[in-house]
Design a protein around this motif. Structure first.
Motif, PDB file in Angstrom:
ATOM      1  N   ALA A  75       0.655 -42.009  54.235  1.00  0.00           N
ATOM      2  CA  ALA A  75       1.788 -42.222  55.136  1.00  0.00           C
ATOM      3  C   ALA A  75       2.954 -41.321  54.769  1.00  0.00           C
ATOM      4  O   ALA A  75       3.626 -40.761  55.653  1.00  0.00           O
ATOM      5  CB  ALA A  75       2.211 -43.687  55.112  1.00  0.00           C
ATOM      6  N   SER A  76       3.194 -41.166  53.484  1.00  0.00           N
ATOM      7  CA  SER A  76       4.302 -40.305  53.038  1.00  0.00           C
ATOM      8  C   SER A  76       4.066 -38.854  53.427  1.00  0.00           C
ATOM      9  O   SER A  76       5.013 -38.120  53.730  1.00  0.00           O
ATOM     10  CB  SER A  76       4.467 -40.406  51.515  1.00  0.00           C
ATOM     11  N   ALA A  77       2.806 -38.426  53.454  1.00  0.00           N
ATOM     12  CA  ALA A  77       2.483 -37.036  53.799  1.00  0.00           C
ATOM     13  C   ALA A  77       2.482 -36.791  55.298  1.00  0.00           C
ATOM     14  O   ALA A  77       2.450 -35.645  55.745  1.00  0.00           O
ATOM     15  CB  ALA A  77       1.125 -36.667  53.218  1.00  0.00           C
ATOM     16  N   ASN A  78       2.456 -37.869  56.089  1.00  0.00           N
ATOM     17  CA  ASN A  78       2.461 -37.757  57.552  1.00  0.00           C
ATOM     18  C   ASN A  78       1.269 -36.943  58.063  1.00  0.00           C
ATOM     19  O   ASN A  78       1.392 -36.148  59.001  1.00  0.00           O
ATOM     20  CB  ASN A  78       3.779 -37.154  58.050  1.00  0.00           C
ATOM     21  N   VAL A  79       0.118 -37.148  57.432  1.00  0.00           N
ATOM     22  CA  VAL A  79      -1.124 -36.479  57.838  1.00  0.00           C
ATOM     23  C   VAL A  79      -1.986 -37.495  58.583  1.00  0.00           C
ATOM     24  O   VAL A  79      -2.139 -38.629  58.122  1.00  0.00           O
ATOM     25  CB  VAL A  79      -1.879 -35.939  56.606  1.00  0.00           C
ATOM     26  N   PRO A  80      -2.552 -37.145  59.736  1.00  0.00           N
ATOM     27  CA  PRO A  80      -3.356 -38.111  60.484  1.00  0.00           C
ATOM     28  C   PRO A  80      -4.618 -38.513  59.729  1.00  0.00           C
ATOM     29  O   PRO A  80      -5.190 -37.732  58.962  1.00  0.00           O
ATOM     30  CB  PRO A  80      -3.690 -37.380  61.784  1.00  0.00           C
ATOM     31  N   VAL A  81      -5.025 -39.754  59.969  1.00  0.00           N
ATOM     32  CA  VAL A  81      -6.193 -40.339  59.297  1.00  0.00           C
ATOM     33  C   VAL A  81      -7.209 -40.766  60.349  1.00  0.00           C
ATOM     34  O   VAL A  81      -6.843 -41.305  61.397  1.00  0.00           O
ATOM     35  CB  VAL A  81      -5.772 -41.552  58.448  1.00  0.00           C
ATOM     36  N   LEU A  82      -8.472 -40.528  60.061  1.00  0.00           N
ATOM     37  CA  LEU A  82      -9.546 -40.985  60.930  1.00  0.00           C
ATOM     38  C   LEU A  82     -10.469 -41.867  60.094  1.00  0.00           C
ATOM     39  O   LEU A  82     -10.912 -41.459  59.017  1.00  0.00           O
ATOM     40  CB  LEU A  82     -10.298 -39.804  61.516  1.00  0.00           C
ATOM     41  N   ILE A  83     -10.728 -43.075  60.577  1.00  0.00           N
ATOM     42  CA  ILE A  83     -11.512 -44.057  59.822  1.00  0.00           C
ATOM     43  C   ILE A  83     -12.969 -44.059  60.289  1.00  0.00           C
ATOM     44  O   ILE A  83     -13.246 -44.187  61.482  1.00  0.00           O
ATOM     45  CB  ILE A  83     -10.948 -45.477  60.007  1.00  0.00           C
ATOM     46  N   ILE A  84     -13.888 -43.923  59.333  1.00  0.00           N
ATOM     47  CA  ILE A  84     -15.301 -44.201  59.597  1.00  0.00           C
ATOM     48  C   ILE A  84     -15.600 -45.503  58.863  1.00  0.00           C
ATOM     49  O   ILE A  84     -15.671 -45.528  57.629  1.00  0.00           O
ATOM     50  CB  ILE A  84     -16.195 -43.054  59.116  1.00  0.00           C
ATOM     51  N   PRO A  85     -15.733 -46.611  59.591  1.00  0.00           N
ATOM     52  CA  PRO A  85     -15.764 -47.935  58.952  1.00  0.00           C
ATOM     53  C   PRO A  85     -17.098 -48.243  58.281  1.00  0.00           C
ATOM     54  O   PRO A  85     -18.066 -48.646  58.933  1.00  0.00           O
ATOM     55  CB  PRO A  85     -15.505 -48.888  60.132  1.00  0.00           C
ATOM     56  N   THR A  86     -17.150 -48.076  56.967  1.00  0.00           N
ATOM     57  CA  THR A  86     -18.372 -48.361  56.216  1.00  0.00           C
ATOM     58  C   THR A  86     -18.140 -49.448  55.171  1.00  0.00           C
ATOM     59  O   THR A  86     -18.928 -49.574  54.225  1.00  0.00           O
ATOM     60  CB  THR A  86     -18.901 -47.083  55.537  1.00  0.00           C
ATOM     61  N   GLY A  87     -17.067 -50.231  55.342  1.00  0.00           N
ATOM     62  CA  GLY A  87     -16.807 -51.327  54.424  1.00  0.00           C
ATOM     63  C   GLY A  87     -17.540 -52.590  54.847  1.00  0.00           C
ATOM     64  O   GLY A  87     -18.465 -52.560  55.661  1.00  0.00           O
ATOM     65  N   THR A  88     -17.098 -53.721  54.302  1.00  0.00           N
ATOM     66  CA  THR A  88     -17.741 -54.999  54.603  1.00  0.00           C
ATOM     67  C   THR A  88     -17.195 -55.613  55.875  1.00  0.00           C
ATOM     68  O   THR A  88     -17.930 -55.897  56.820  1.00  0.00           O
ATOM     69  CB  THR A  88     -17.562 -55.972  53.430  1.00  0.00           C
TER      70      THR A  88
END
Length: 338
Positions: A75-88
């Motif tokens: 968030a501090s870097a203001n870089v976009p994030v894309l989630i590939i949901p592989t959690g539980t």
């Protein structure tokens, strides 16, 4: 464009998704670099190194815990994030419309073809946890809980040998936590919206609202209650398909808070009370049950007479005597399907 990939390898299907992701990136002739989390280094250092390398996009292969740990630096870097949901549980990604790894991989392809994809801003919320070892600052995105809610998370760490992990572990922990002891909690809400007023017997005071609408309370209101748990949520369905928090949204400026004040400790009566609460939730009227006390706000402080466990986005933090929660003022930019 440079793509940084943060991988939590806990689940086997993570690496299968990673192989497909790398193939998509290579076909687009995009530079990429990968970093893997470990139990000792759960994501902050790896995310920082990817940012130092110059990543323009961070792809996270993991679940809510990996997101939670890496969110502040991203968030501090203001870089976009894309989630590939592989959690539980993948609570946050589900609420953002990302429901499978296949859908997420298609979203990567779409973004690499045209980086002007839809996105949203998800606040990074702050939790100050006061343990016996001293204060500890943590962050979370979806849900914070103290008491029975956190005991459900704690219970899965004691899963009998041979039963496995995953959703089964959550179910086992939740089943045990239903009968967790009540805790004496002092709730301080430094905002104008607070929980319904209660008479000493635990019923709504004369003239108080009986539905889900929050009442207006003075600044710095403190109430003392015996509760099963106190939770602050930004997601409507943190525990599966049943809606628990009607007003919670991942992008909202305020939490929806909930104090669960069960009226009995006897196992049979407790089970009956939970059945009625579940029925109210299934019918999308969770606040109709007398034990479910909702309010909204940007801050809350929960002080206990005795320590109780705390969880943040499904990660067990440990036993705390006090938990201070504050809605985030910095946000994580997340690429979404629409």
């Amino acid at each position: 464009m440079k793509v940084g990939i943060l991988i939590n390898p806990k689940h086997g299907h993570t690496m299968r998704a990673y192989s497909e992701l790398v193939e998509i990136i290579r076909r687009s002739h995009t530079r990429y670099r990968s970093a893997t989390t470990t139990k000792q280094w759960p994501g902050v250092e790896q995310a920082s190194k990817l940012l130092d390398w110059g990543a323009d996009l961070i792809v996270i292969l993991g679940g809510d815990g990996t997101l939670r740990v890496s969110a502040p630096v991203l968030a501090s870097a203001n870089v976009p994030v894309l989630i590939i949901p592989t959690g539980t549980a993948n609570v946050l990604s589900r609420h953002l419309g990302i429901r499978s790894t296949r859908q997420a991989l298609q979203l990567v392809q779409k973004y690499l073809d045209s980086p002007f994809a839809p996105r949203c801003e998800v606040p990074v919320n702050v939790a100050d946890c006061f343990t016996e070892a001293g204060p500890r600052r943590e962050h979370f995105l979806s849900l914070a809980g103290i008491g029975g809610d956190a005991r459900a998370v704690s219970g899965r760490t004691r899963l009998p040998t041979g039963l496995g992990w995953g959703i089964l572990g959550y179910a086992y922990g939740a089943g045990r936590a239903l009968f967790a002891p009540l805790i004496s909690a002092h709730l301080t809400t430094p905002q104008s919206s607070g929980p319904p007023r209660q008479s000493p017997g635990g019923h709504a005071a004369p003239g108080a609202e009986s539905d889900s609408q929050p009442n207006e309370l003075p600044l710095e209101t403190t109430t003392a209650n015996y509760v099963w748990s106190v939770m602050a949520s930004k997601t409507a369905r943190p525990a599966g398909p049943i809606p628990v928090f009607d007003r919670a949204r991942p992008t909202a400026a305020k939490f929806e808070l909930l104090a669960v004040e069960l009226s009995t400790t006897k196992p049979g009566d407790r089970l009956g009370e939970w059945a009625l609460i579940g029925w109210s939730c299934v019918n999308r009227r969770p606040a109709a049950h007398a034990a479910m006390h909702y309010w909204q706000g940007t801050e809350a402080s929960i002080t206990l007479d005795d320590p109780a466990p705390v969880q943040l986005d499904g990660d067990l933090i440990g036993d705390c005597r006090r938990l201070d929660l504050r809605a985030g003022t910095t946000s994580l930019t997340i690429i979404t399907p629409n």
